[in-house]
Design a protein around this motif. Structure first.
Motif, PDB file in Angstrom:
ATOM      1  N   LYS A   5     -12.076  -6.311   3.499  1.00  0.00           N
ATOM      2  CA  LYS A   5     -13.004  -7.329   3.003  1.00  0.00           C
ATOM      3  C   LYS A   5     -13.453  -6.909   1.607  1.00  0.00           C
ATOM      4  CE  LYS A   5     -17.368  -9.549   4.152  1.00  0.00           C
ATOM      5  NZ  LYS A   5     -18.351  -9.797   5.215  1.00  0.00           N
ATOM      6  N   SER A   6     -13.299  -7.806   0.634  1.00  0.00           N
ATOM      7  CA  SER A   6     -13.696  -7.482  -0.737  1.00  0.00           C
ATOM      8  C   SER A   6     -15.010  -8.155  -1.131  1.00  0.00           C
ATOM      9  CB  SER A   6     -12.593  -7.873  -1.727  1.00  0.00           C
ATOM     10  OG  SER A   6     -12.294  -9.243  -1.615  1.00  0.00           O
ATOM     11  N   ALA A   7     -15.376  -9.218  -0.438  1.00  0.00           N
ATOM     12  CA  ALA A   7     -16.636  -9.934  -0.657  1.00  0.00           C
ATOM     13  C   ALA A   7     -16.805 -10.886   0.524  1.00  0.00           C
ATOM     14  CB  ALA A   7     -16.606 -10.709  -1.978  1.00  0.00           C
ATOM     15  N   SER A   8     -17.887 -11.640   0.546  1.00  0.00           N
ATOM     16  CA  SER A   8     -18.085 -12.613   1.602  1.00  0.00           C
ATOM     17  C   SER A   8     -16.949 -13.635   1.585  1.00  0.00           C
ATOM     18  CB  SER A   8     -19.425 -13.320   1.418  1.00  0.00           C
ATOM     19  OG  SER A   8     -19.622 -14.279   2.434  1.00  0.00           O
ATOM     20  N   ASN A   9     -16.268 -13.803   2.718  1.00  0.00           N
ATOM     21  CA  ASN A   9     -15.141 -14.738   2.867  1.00  0.00           C
ATOM     22  C   ASN A   9     -14.005 -14.454   1.882  1.00  0.00           C
ATOM     23  OD1 ASN A   9     -16.527 -16.100   4.920  1.00  0.00           O
ATOM     24  ND2 ASN A   9     -17.581 -17.378   3.445  1.00  0.00           N
ATOM     25  N   ALA A  10     -13.803 -13.199   1.534  1.00  0.00           N
ATOM     26  CA  ALA A  10     -12.720 -12.808   0.618  1.00  0.00           C
ATOM     27  C   ALA A  10     -12.111 -11.497   1.110  1.00  0.00           C
ATOM     28  CB  ALA A  10     -13.229 -12.655  -0.798  1.00  0.00           C
ATOM     29  N   GLN A  11     -10.766 -11.433   1.072  1.00  0.00           N
ATOM     30  CA  GLN A  11     -10.051 -10.244   1.518  1.00  0.00           C
ATOM     31  C   GLN A  11      -9.030  -9.829   0.461  1.00  0.00           C
ATOM     32  OE1 GLN A  11      -9.685 -13.282   3.476  1.00  0.00           O
ATOM     33  NE2 GLN A  11     -11.686 -12.852   4.334  1.00  0.00           N
ATOM     34  N   ILE A  12      -8.627  -8.561   0.566  1.00  0.00           N
ATOM     35  CA  ILE A  12      -7.552  -8.046  -0.271  1.00  0.00           C
ATOM     36  C   ILE A  12      -6.572  -7.316   0.654  1.00  0.00           C
ATOM     37  CG2 ILE A  12      -8.770  -5.899  -0.821  1.00  0.00           C
ATOM     38  CD1 ILE A  12      -7.435  -6.123  -3.635  1.00  0.00           C
ATOM     39  N   ALA A  13      -5.288  -7.430   0.365  1.00  0.00           N
ATOM     40  CA  ALA A  13      -4.273  -6.780   1.196  1.00  0.00           C
ATOM     41  C   ALA A  13      -3.333  -5.972   0.304  1.00  0.00           C
ATOM     42  CB  ALA A  13      -3.481  -7.814   1.982  1.00  0.00           C
ATOM     43  N   HIS A  14      -2.983  -4.786   0.750  1.00  0.00           N
ATOM     44  CA  HIS A  14      -2.040  -3.893   0.077  1.00  0.00           C
ATOM     45  C   HIS A  14      -0.852  -3.735   1.020  1.00  0.00           C
ATOM     46  CE1 HIS A  14      -0.485   0.206  -0.897  1.00  0.00           C
ATOM     47  NE2 HIS A  14      -0.532  -0.309  -2.099  1.00  0.00           N
ATOM     48  N   VAL A  15       0.342  -4.078   0.548  1.00  0.00           N
ATOM     49  CA  VAL A  15       1.533  -4.085   1.398  1.00  0.00           C
ATOM     50  C   VAL A  15       2.616  -3.193   0.803  1.00  0.00           C
ATOM     51  CG1 VAL A  15       3.288  -5.558   2.441  1.00  0.00           C
ATOM     52  CG2 VAL A  15       0.987  -6.452   2.078  1.00  0.00           C
ATOM     53  N   CYS A  16       3.223  -2.363   1.638  1.00  0.00           N
ATOM     54  CA  CYS A  16       4.354  -1.520   1.241  1.00  0.00           C
ATOM     55  C   CYS A  16       5.515  -1.809   2.186  1.00  0.00           C
ATOM     56  CB  CYS A  16       3.996  -0.048   1.347  1.00  0.00           C
ATOM     57  SG  CYS A  16       2.673   0.467   0.255  1.00  0.00           S
ATOM     58  N   GLY A  17       6.731  -1.653   1.708  1.00  0.00           N
ATOM     59  CA  GLY A  17       7.886  -1.888   2.562  1.00  0.00           C
ATOM     60  C   GLY A  17       9.148  -1.330   1.951  1.00  0.00           C
ATOM     61  N   SER A  18      10.267  -1.542   2.650  1.00  0.00           N
ATOM     62  CA  SER A  18      11.556  -1.091   2.133  1.00  0.00           C
ATOM     63  C   SER A  18      12.600  -2.155   2.413  1.00  0.00           C
ATOM     64  CB  SER A  18      11.965   0.233   2.754  1.00  0.00           C
ATOM     65  OG  SER A  18      12.162   0.091   4.144  1.00  0.00           O
ATOM     66  N   TRP A  19      13.672  -2.128   1.646  1.00  0.00           N
ATOM     67  CA  TRP A  19      14.778  -3.074   1.791  1.00  0.00           C
ATOM     68  C   TRP A  19      16.070  -2.295   1.634  1.00  0.00           C
ATOM     69  CZ3 TRP A  19      15.840  -7.624   3.617  1.00  0.00           C
ATOM     70  CH2 TRP A  19      17.022  -8.243   3.252  1.00  0.00           C
ATOM     71  N   ASN A  20      16.930  -2.322   2.659  1.00  0.00           N
ATOM     72  CA  ASN A  20      18.188  -1.566   2.648  1.00  0.00           C
ATOM     73  C   ASN A  20      17.963  -0.092   2.331  1.00  0.00           C
ATOM     74  OD1 ASN A  20      19.877  -3.622   3.414  1.00  0.00           O
ATOM     75  ND2 ASN A  20      20.371  -4.230   1.328  1.00  0.00           N
ATOM     76  N   GLY A  21      16.898   0.457   2.868  1.00  0.00           N
ATOM     77  CA  GLY A  21      16.600   1.870   2.675  1.00  0.00           C
ATOM     78  C   GLY A  21      15.903   2.202   1.371  1.00  0.00           C
ATOM     79  N   ALA A  22      15.721   1.224   0.488  1.00  0.00           N
ATOM     80  CA  ALA A  22      15.038   1.467  -0.798  1.00  0.00           C
ATOM     81  C   ALA A  22      13.588   1.020  -0.699  1.00  0.00           C
ATOM     82  CB  ALA A  22      15.735   0.703  -1.916  1.00  0.00           C
ATOM     83  N   ILE A  23      12.681   1.901  -1.052  1.00  0.00           N
ATOM     84  CA  ILE A  23      11.260   1.565  -1.029  1.00  0.00           C
ATOM     85  C   ILE A  23      10.963   0.554  -2.127  1.00  0.00           C
ATOM     86  CG2 ILE A  23       8.934   2.475  -1.372  1.00  0.00           C
ATOM     87  CD1 ILE A  23       9.870   5.039  -0.031  1.00  0.00           C
ATOM     88  N   GLN A  24      10.257  -0.511  -1.769  1.00  0.00           N
ATOM     89  CA  GLN A  24       9.891  -1.563  -2.714  1.00  0.00           C
ATOM     90  C   GLN A  24       8.529  -1.261  -3.336  1.00  0.00           C
ATOM     91  OE1 GLN A  24      12.179  -4.199  -3.264  1.00  0.00           O
ATOM     92  NE2 GLN A  24      13.333  -2.676  -2.138  1.00  0.00           N
ATOM     93  N   ALA A  25       8.271  -1.835  -4.477  1.00  0.00           N
ATOM     94  CA  ALA A  25       6.992  -1.649  -5.156  1.00  0.00           C
ATOM     95  C   ALA A  25       5.871  -2.227  -4.299  1.00  0.00           C
ATOM     96  CB  ALA A  25       7.012  -2.331  -6.522  1.00  0.00           C
TER      97      ALA A  25
END
Length: 66
Positions: A5-25
């Motif tokens: 939660k970043s403020a009232s009725n507001a959120q922030i999300a941080h996402v990490c992942g990989s594709w074909n074994g390569a880590i994505q930004a």
């Protein structure tokens, strides 16, 4: 995926992942869901051709911290 939660009725999300074994930004997203009720956490994914079984979820955990 970390959603906070970043403020009232507001959120922030941080996402990490990989594709074909390569880590994505890491990606940052914002949301504006009303936080007095339920908030749906959903993760979807496709590749350029959007064929079935192209994206596999290897794990998902939700931890509520108040």
């Amino acid at each position: 995926m970390i959603v906070a939660k970043s403020a009232s009725n507001a959120q922030i999300a941080h996402v990490c992942g990989s594709w074909n074994g390569a880590i994505q930004a890491p990606q940052l997203f914002t949301g504006s869901e009303t936080d007095s009720g339920n908030i749906v956490i959903k993760c979807t994914g496709t590749n350029g051709t959007a064929a079935a079984n192209d994206v596999a979820g290897k794990g998902f955990m939700v931890e509520f911290m108040n």
